[in-house]
Scaffold this motif. Structure first.
Motif, PDB file in Angstrom:
ATOM      1  N   PRO A 157       0.821  -1.208   0.000  1.00  0.00           N
ATOM      2  CA  PRO A 157       0.000   0.000   0.000  1.00  0.00           C
ATOM      3  C   PRO A 157       0.864   1.271   0.000  1.00  0.00           C
ATOM      4  O   PRO A 157       2.011   1.248   0.436  1.00  0.00           O
ATOM      5  CB  PRO A 157      -0.797  -0.102   1.310  1.00  0.00           C
ATOM      6  CG  PRO A 157      -0.745  -1.542   1.699  1.00  0.00           C
ATOM      7  CD  PRO A 157       0.578  -2.033   1.198  1.00  0.00           C
ATOM      8  N   THR A 158       0.265   2.375  -0.477  1.00  0.00           N
ATOM      9  CA  THR A 158       1.004   3.621  -0.581  1.00  0.00           C
ATOM     10  C   THR A 158       1.006   4.385   0.742  1.00  0.00           C
ATOM     11  O   THR A 158       0.159   4.178   1.606  1.00  0.00           O
ATOM     12  CB  THR A 158       0.400   4.522  -1.657  1.00  0.00           C
ATOM     13  OG1 THR A 158      -0.946   4.864  -1.280  1.00  0.00           O
ATOM     14  CG2 THR A 158       0.393   3.845  -3.010  1.00  0.00           C
ATOM     15  N   ASN A 159       1.974   5.286   0.839  1.00  0.00           N
ATOM     16  CA  ASN A 159       2.102   6.171   1.993  1.00  0.00           C
ATOM     17  C   ASN A 159       1.754   7.598   1.540  1.00  0.00           C
ATOM     18  O   ASN A 159       2.414   8.121   0.656  1.00  0.00           O
ATOM     19  CB  ASN A 159       3.539   6.125   2.512  1.00  0.00           C
ATOM     20  CG  ASN A 159       3.760   6.963   3.745  1.00  0.00           C
ATOM     21  OD1 ASN A 159       2.832   7.481   4.346  1.00  0.00           O
ATOM     22  ND2 ASN A 159       5.019   7.112   4.131  1.00  0.00           N
ATOM     23  N   PRO A 160       0.736   8.247   2.110  1.00  0.00           N
ATOM     24  CA  PRO A 160      -0.057   7.814   3.267  1.00  0.00           C
ATOM     25  C   PRO A 160      -1.470   7.359   2.913  1.00  0.00           C
ATOM     26  O   PRO A 160      -2.249   7.046   3.804  1.00  0.00           O
ATOM     27  CB  PRO A 160      -0.137   9.096   4.074  1.00  0.00           C
ATOM     28  CG  PRO A 160      -0.258  10.165   3.027  1.00  0.00           C
ATOM     29  CD  PRO A 160       0.566   9.692   1.848  1.00  0.00           C
ATOM     30  N   GLY A 161      -1.821   7.309   1.615  1.00  0.00           N
ATOM     31  CA  GLY A 161      -3.221   7.124   1.248  1.00  0.00           C
ATOM     32  C   GLY A 161      -3.703   5.699   1.175  1.00  0.00           C
ATOM     33  O   GLY A 161      -4.850   5.449   0.818  1.00  0.00           O
ATOM     34  N   VAL A 162      -2.850   4.721   1.491  1.00  0.00           N
ATOM     35  CA  VAL A 162      -3.131   3.275   1.450  1.00  0.00           C
ATOM     36  C   VAL A 162      -3.864   2.850   0.175  1.00  0.00           C
ATOM     37  O   VAL A 162      -4.796   2.060   0.214  1.00  0.00           O
ATOM     38  CB  VAL A 162      -3.859   2.769   2.729  1.00  0.00           C
ATOM     39  CG1 VAL A 162      -2.940   2.824   3.916  1.00  0.00           C
ATOM     40  CG2 VAL A 162      -5.162   3.490   3.017  1.00  0.00           C
ATOM     41  N   ASP A 163      -3.407   3.376  -0.960  1.00  0.00           N
ATOM     42  CA  ASP A 163      -3.880   2.867  -2.241  1.00  0.00           C
ATOM     43  C   ASP A 163      -3.149   1.565  -2.547  1.00  0.00           C
ATOM     44  O   ASP A 163      -2.031   1.331  -2.065  1.00  0.00           O
ATOM     45  CB  ASP A 163      -3.615   3.880  -3.356  1.00  0.00           C
ATOM     46  CG  ASP A 163      -4.531   5.088  -3.264  1.00  0.00           C
ATOM     47  OD1 ASP A 163      -5.759   4.881  -3.236  1.00  0.00           O
ATOM     48  OD2 ASP A 163      -4.025   6.226  -3.205  1.00  0.00           O
ATOM     49  N   ILE A 164      -3.779   0.730  -3.351  1.00  0.00           N
ATOM     50  CA  ILE A 164      -3.219  -0.570  -3.697  1.00  0.00           C
ATOM     51  C   ILE A 164      -3.043  -0.642  -5.206  1.00  0.00           C
ATOM     52  O   ILE A 164      -3.924  -0.215  -5.965  1.00  0.00           O
ATOM     53  CB  ILE A 164      -4.154  -1.716  -3.253  1.00  0.00           C
ATOM     54  CG1 ILE A 164      -4.496  -1.599  -1.757  1.00  0.00           C
ATOM     55  CG2 ILE A 164      -3.537  -3.081  -3.566  1.00  0.00           C
ATOM     56  CD1 ILE A 164      -3.336  -1.775  -0.828  1.00  0.00           C
ATOM     57  N   ILE A 165      -1.906  -1.185  -5.649  1.00  0.00           N
ATOM     58  CA  ILE A 165      -1.702  -1.403  -7.074  1.00  0.00           C
ATOM     59  C   ILE A 165      -1.475  -2.879  -7.327  1.00  0.00           C
ATOM     60  O   ILE A 165      -0.881  -3.586  -6.500  1.00  0.00           O
ATOM     61  CB  ILE A 165      -0.522  -0.563  -7.609  1.00  0.00           C
ATOM     62  CG1 ILE A 165      -0.518  -0.584  -9.131  1.00  0.00           C
ATOM     63  CG2 ILE A 165       0.809  -1.026  -7.044  1.00  0.00           C
ATOM     64  CD1 ILE A 165       0.278   0.522  -9.766  1.00  0.00           C
ATOM     65  N   ASP A 166      -1.969  -3.349  -8.452  1.00  0.00           N
ATOM     66  CA  ASP A 166      -1.858  -4.763  -8.803  1.00  0.00           C
ATOM     67  C   ASP A 166      -0.407  -5.079  -9.172  1.00  0.00           C
ATOM     68  O   ASP A 166       0.107  -4.643 -10.206  1.00  0.00           O
ATOM     69  CB  ASP A 166      -2.797  -5.072  -9.981  1.00  0.00           C
ATOM     70  CG  ASP A 166      -2.994  -6.554 -10.190  1.00  0.00           C
ATOM     71  OD1 ASP A 166      -2.010  -7.309 -10.078  1.00  0.00           O
ATOM     72  OD2 ASP A 166      -4.136  -6.967 -10.460  1.00  0.00           O
ATOM     73  N   LEU A 167       0.256  -5.840  -8.331  1.00  0.00           N
ATOM     74  CA  LEU A 167       1.674  -6.147  -8.540  1.00  0.00           C
ATOM     75  C   LEU A 167       1.887  -7.017  -9.775  1.00  0.00           C
ATOM     76  O   LEU A 167       2.914  -6.893 -10.452  1.00  0.00           O
ATOM     77  CB  LEU A 167       2.249  -6.828  -7.306  1.00  0.00           C
ATOM     78  CG  LEU A 167       2.204  -6.018  -6.008  1.00  0.00           C
ATOM     79  CD1 LEU A 167       2.780  -6.829  -4.855  1.00  0.00           C
ATOM     80  CD2 LEU A 167       2.963  -4.703  -6.150  1.00  0.00           C
ATOM     81  N   GLU A 168       0.935  -7.889 -10.069  1.00  0.00           N
ATOM     82  CA  GLU A 168       1.058  -8.733 -11.266  1.00  0.00           C
ATOM     83  C   GLU A 168       1.025  -7.899 -12.538  1.00  0.00           C
ATOM     84  O   GLU A 168       1.763  -8.170 -13.492  1.00  0.00           O
ATOM     85  CB  GLU A 168      -0.062  -9.779 -11.291  1.00  0.00           C
ATOM     86  CG  GLU A 168       0.144 -10.912 -10.302  1.00  0.00           C
ATOM     87  CD  GLU A 168      -0.930 -11.977 -10.417  1.00  0.00           C
ATOM     88  OE1 GLU A 168      -0.567 -13.173 -10.323  1.00  0.00           O
ATOM     89  OE2 GLU A 168      -2.111 -11.617 -10.598  1.00  0.00           O
ATOM     90  N   VAL A 169       0.189  -6.866 -12.553  1.00  0.00           N
ATOM     91  CA  VAL A 169       0.119  -5.972 -13.715  1.00  0.00           C
ATOM     92  C   VAL A 169       1.449  -5.251 -13.908  1.00  0.00           C
ATOM     93  O   VAL A 169       1.974  -5.157 -15.034  1.00  0.00           O
ATOM     94  CB  VAL A 169      -1.031  -4.957 -13.555  1.00  0.00           C
ATOM     95  CG1 VAL A 169      -0.948  -3.870 -14.620  1.00  0.00           C
ATOM     96  CG2 VAL A 169      -2.381  -5.665 -13.623  1.00  0.00           C
ATOM     97  N   LEU A 170       2.018  -4.748 -12.806  1.00  0.00           N
ATOM     98  CA  LEU A 170       3.326  -4.085 -12.888  1.00  0.00           C
ATOM     99  C   LEU A 170       4.393  -5.042 -13.402  1.00  0.00           C
ATOM    100  O   LEU A 170       5.239  -4.670 -14.233  1.00  0.00           O
ATOM    101  CB  LEU A 170       3.739  -3.550 -11.519  1.00  0.00           C
ATOM    102  CG  LEU A 170       2.953  -2.375 -10.938  1.00  0.00           C
ATOM    103  CD1 LEU A 170       3.612  -1.915  -9.640  1.00  0.00           C
ATOM    104  CD2 LEU A 170       2.866  -1.217 -11.915  1.00  0.00           C
ATOM    105  N   ALA A 171       4.365  -6.276 -12.898  1.00  0.00           N
ATOM    106  CA  ALA A 171       5.373  -7.262 -13.303  1.00  0.00           C
ATOM    107  C   ALA A 171       5.260  -7.590 -14.791  1.00  0.00           C
ATOM    108  O   ALA A 171       6.285  -7.760 -15.479  1.00  0.00           O
ATOM    109  CB  ALA A 171       5.225  -8.523 -12.463  1.00  0.00           C
TER     110      ALA A 171
END
Length: 389
Positions: free
Chosen positions: A154-168
């Motif tokens: 999650p991001t700091n500080p907004g706790v957003d989530i990104i799909d790690l598989e998509v990034l990979a």
């Protein structure tokens, strides 16, 4: 037992015992190590022997700490640093050259943003940002000079989530290195290497220590990349101290049980705050109302200990909320046994322009709550009285 479960690896990954047969690994508080003779010294410096030479390079305590993180993350190798930011800077500095380009999520820690925008341009290293809620724009930012794709989740500080598989998938397609800051999740909740990350970086100061005692950073991942980071760091000196490594290694033994309680408390508090009339929005990865709830559930074991709330009334309301807090701590740290509240717009991200803060999802009334291990009812009571005041 060759393959250990997470909790067992955290406790049973340790140095060989000395002649004293100690049960708990001792501290090796020494600046250097001695050699048997000239040949032993020559072989050690030429790396024909894998041994400790000088604590700026390695130390038994840092070795044990790193080996535990390697086991937890499913990595090949790793290196420990004095701080989380030392780990981030050294990783990029070791792997990039003048003229290279980074594609990064816009929602990154304030000091990381400063590295990208103020210091790396001095060495002709550019950064382009993508919106974490719009990963489709990543490929349009990639250039022939792009070397690294970077994100926190999650991001700091907004706790957003990104799909790690998509990034990979994007990183593999364009032959980029994927580096993930896994500090908020810890390897107990999420292992980015399983989703395709090449390197994972942590501020060990946070949940890894978990008690607000010491500073530390660590990077783990592919051995050939860690080798370059090690060589850079061996010569530039951002080494973790033996005392801090010993402390952090012991802290990892309780990481699972601590994080379980952190997350249990955080979810209960996030659910309770959703109905508070003084809050515009509550964000927590394991709330069904979180925009990336399904992604969080796919790649995270638990929701973490960080809650982001948007207090009605903007920046002044955020400050008033902090002033009304009675039990919880006002601190720039997070991941402590003690619950900590922070108003990023006036503190951790205050050096960014308002435009930059808004682009990173940091609204004027955003408050970050690092949920601790106190009784959950006591934490909630303090937060609610501050909101209602």
């Amino acid at each position: 037992m060759d393959k250990k479960n997470f909790e067992t690896a955290a406790i049973r990954t340790q140095l060989e015992r000395s002649q004293f047969q100690e049960h708990s690994t001792p501290m090796y508080v020494t600046s250097s190590f001695v050699f048997e003779d000239a040949e032993d010294m020559r072989a050690s410096f030429s790396e024909e022997k894998d041994r400790n030479i000088y604590s700026r390079f390695s130390n038994p305590n840092t070795t044990e700490f790193v080996e535990k993180v390697i086991a937890m993350e499913g990595a090949e190798d790793g290196y420990a640093f004095a701080t989380g930011m030392a780990a981030i800077f050294s990783t990029f500095a070791a792997l990039l050259s003048s003229g290279d380009h980074i594609v990064s999520a816009r929602s990154v820690f304030g000091s990381t943003h400063t590295l990208f925008t103020k210091y790396f341009p001095k060495w002709n290293i550019e950064t382009s940002y993508f919106d974490i809620n719009n990963p489709d724009e990543i490929e349009s930012l990639i250039k022939p000079s792009t070397k690294i794709l970077y994100a926190e989740s999650p991001t700091n500080p907004g706790v957003d989530i990104i799909d790690l598989e998509v990034l990979a998938e994007i990183a593999k397609k364009h032959k980029l290195l994927l580096i993930i800051d896994n500090c908020f999740a810890t390897p107990y909740i999420q292992q980015p290497i399983k989703f395709g990350a090449d390197l994972v970086v942590h501020s060990a100061t946070k949940l890894m220590d978990g008690q607000g005692r010491v500073l530390g950073g660590v990077v783990v991942g592919k051995s050939e990349l860690v080798r370059e980071i090690y060589l850079f760091s061996r010569n530039t000196g951002p080494a973790m101290s033996p005392f801090n490594a010993w402390t952090l290694s012991k802290s990892l033994e309780t990481l699972a049980v601590r994080v379980d309680r952190h997350c249990e408390n955080a979810l209960k508090i996030a659910e309770a705050l959703e109905s508070n009339v003084n809050i515009l929005k509550v964000k927590y990865p394991f709330l069904t109302s979180h925009p990336q709830y399904k992604i969080a559930k796919k790649q995270m074991k638990l929701g973490g200990n960080i809650i982001a709330i948007e207090v009605k009334g903007g920046i002044e309301a955020g400050r008033k909320f902090l002033n009304a807090i009675k039990m919880c701590s006002l601190s720039a740290n997070l991941g402590d046994t003690r619950t900590i509240v922070t108003h990023p717009a006036s503190t951790t991200h205050s050096k960014l322009s308002e435009k930059e803060r808004l682009a990173a999802g940091i609204t004027p009334g955003l408050v970050r709550i690092s949920v601790g291990l106190e009784n959950v009812n006591d934490i909630l009571q303090d937060i609610e009285q501050a909101l209602n005041s």
